[in-house]
Design a protein around this motif. Structure first.
Motif, short mmCIF file in Angstrom:
data_model
loop_
_atom_site.label_atom_id
_atom_site.label_comp_id
_atom_site.label_asym_id
_atom_site.label_seq_id
_atom_site.Cartn_x
_atom_site.Cartn_y
_atom_site.Cartn_z
N VAL A 40 0.85 -1.11 0.03
CA VAL A 40 0.00 -0.29 -0.07
C VAL A 40 0.86 1.30 -0.12
CG1 VAL A 40 -1.72 1.27 1.27
CG2 VAL A 40 -1.62 -1.29 1.23
N ASP A 41 0.70 2.03 -0.81
CA ASP A 41 1.44 3.35 -1.01
C ASP A 41 1.06 4.42 0.18
OD1 ASP A 41 2.83 2.62 -3.20
OD2 ASP A 41 1.39 3.66 -4.60
N PRO A 42 2.04 5.50 0.58
CA PRO A 42 1.64 6.35 1.41
C PRO A 42 0.16 7.23 1.37
CG PRO A 42 3.73 6.45 1.01
CD PRO A 42 3.41 5.63 0.03
N GLY A 43 -0.88 7.38 2.11
CA GLY A 43 -1.72 7.95 1.81
C GLY A 43 -2.95 7.28 1.08
N GLU A 44 -2.47 5.84 0.45
CA GLU A 44 -3.60 5.15 -0.24
C GLU A 44 -4.50 4.31 0.78
OE1 GLU A 44 -2.94 2.89 -4.38
OE2 GLU A 44 -1.42 2.46 -2.80
N LEU A 50 -5.11 -2.10 -3.72
CA LEU A 50 -5.25 -3.73 -4.24
C LEU A 50 -5.69 -3.76 -5.56
CD1 LEU A 50 -5.00 -6.76 -3.88
CD2 LEU A 50 -6.94 -6.76 -2.50
N VAL A 51 -6.95 -2.78 -5.87
CA VAL A 51 -7.18 -2.54 -7.11
C VAL A 51 -6.28 -2.07 -8.01
CG1 VAL A 51 -9.02 -1.06 -8.57
CG2 VAL A 51 -9.64 -2.18 -6.36
N ARG A 52 -5.23 -1.24 -7.56
CA ARG A 52 -4.45 -0.60 -8.48
C ARG A 52 -3.06 -1.78 -8.96
NH1 ARG A 52 0.57 0.23 -6.63
NH2 ARG A 52 -0.10 0.51 -4.42
N GLU A 53 -2.98 -2.54 -7.73
CA GLU A 53 -1.74 -3.57 -7.88
C GLU A 53 -2.46 -4.73 -9.12
OE1 GLU A 53 1.27 -4.07 -7.12
OE2 GLU A 53 1.35 -2.68 -5.56
N CYS A 54 -3.93 -5.02 -8.95
CA CYS A 54 -4.34 -6.04 -9.91
C CYS A 54 -4.29 -5.24 -11.43
CB CYS A 54 -5.96 -6.30 -9.56
SG CYS A 54 -5.87 -7.33 -7.94
N GLU A 55 -4.27 -4.07 -11.40
CA GLU A 55 -4.37 -3.38 -12.77
C GLU A 55 -2.80 -3.57 -13.34
OE1 GLU A 55 -7.83 -0.08 -12.41
OE2 GLU A 55 -5.84 0.65 -12.62
N GLU A 56 -2.01 -2.93 -12.39
CA GLU A 56 -0.32 -3.04 -12.74
C GLU A 56 0.09 -4.50 -13.02
OE1 GLU A 56 0.70 0.88 -10.06
OE2 GLU A 56 1.46 -1.01 -9.48
N GLU A 57 -0.29 -5.44 -12.11
CA GLU A 57 0.19 -6.88 -12.17
C GLU A 57 -0.55 -7.63 -13.41
OE1 GLU A 57 0.49 -8.43 -8.59
OE2 GLU A 57 2.22 -7.20 -7.94
N LEU A 58 -1.74 -7.70 -13.43
CA LEU A 58 -2.46 -8.72 -14.39
C LEU A 58 -3.23 -7.88 -15.36
CD1 LEU A 58 -4.07 -10.19 -11.01
CD2 LEU A 58 -2.03 -11.06 -12.48
#
Ligand code: 9L3
Ligand code: MG
Length: 130
Positions: A40-44, A50-58
């Protein structure tokens, strides 16, 4: 006091199968299988991360459904929080992992899970009759 690192992971379920992803790095984790996600990024918020990571990774959009357990300890300084998730858009592609695999309930232990993820899989397995 050192800040705790919060890592979020997605148990993406589709057609009764669970998505697992094989880590490419760091070297001591490479080849191990995990629930996709990341720090998790600071302030996020955890959910936004988790939604962001799924976009970035998958390269998929997911909708989070429910939390699985509480805080799972990864190390002295890191903990893992997990949500079940549904695919809303796209088919997962391994943009940062070595491979992806969809596991039926009977196949949940066919991959070599990262030690930190294994107790989470035990809870998911108890929820999903084989
Ligand atoms: N980690 C463990 N299990 C997981 C995830 C997504 C991550 N299901 C661990 C691996 C790294 C740290 O958390 O040590 C941060 O993960 P990432 O940001 O490198 O994916
Ligand atoms: Mg990651």
């Amino acid at each position: 006091m050192r800040a705790v690192i919060v890592v979020v992971g997605a148990a993406i379920i589709s057609g009764g199968r669970l998505l697992t992803a094989q880590r490419a790095e760091p070297p001591h984790m490479a080849g191990g299988w995990e629930l996709p996600g990341g720090k998790v990024d600071p302030g996020e918020s955890d959910e936004d991360a988790l939604v962001r990571e799924c976009e970035e990774e998958l390269a998929v959009k997911v909708r989070l459904e429910r939390r699985v357990g509480g805080d799972w300890r990864l190390s002295d300084s890191a903990l893992l929080r997990v949500w079940t998730a549904r695919l809303v858009e796209g088919e997962p592609r391994a943009l940062e992992h070595l491979a992806l695999r969809w596991l039926t309930p009977a196949e949940l232990y066919e991959v070599d899970w990262l030690p930190g993820d294994r107790p989470v899989i035990d809870v998911l397995a108890a929820d999903a009759p084989a």
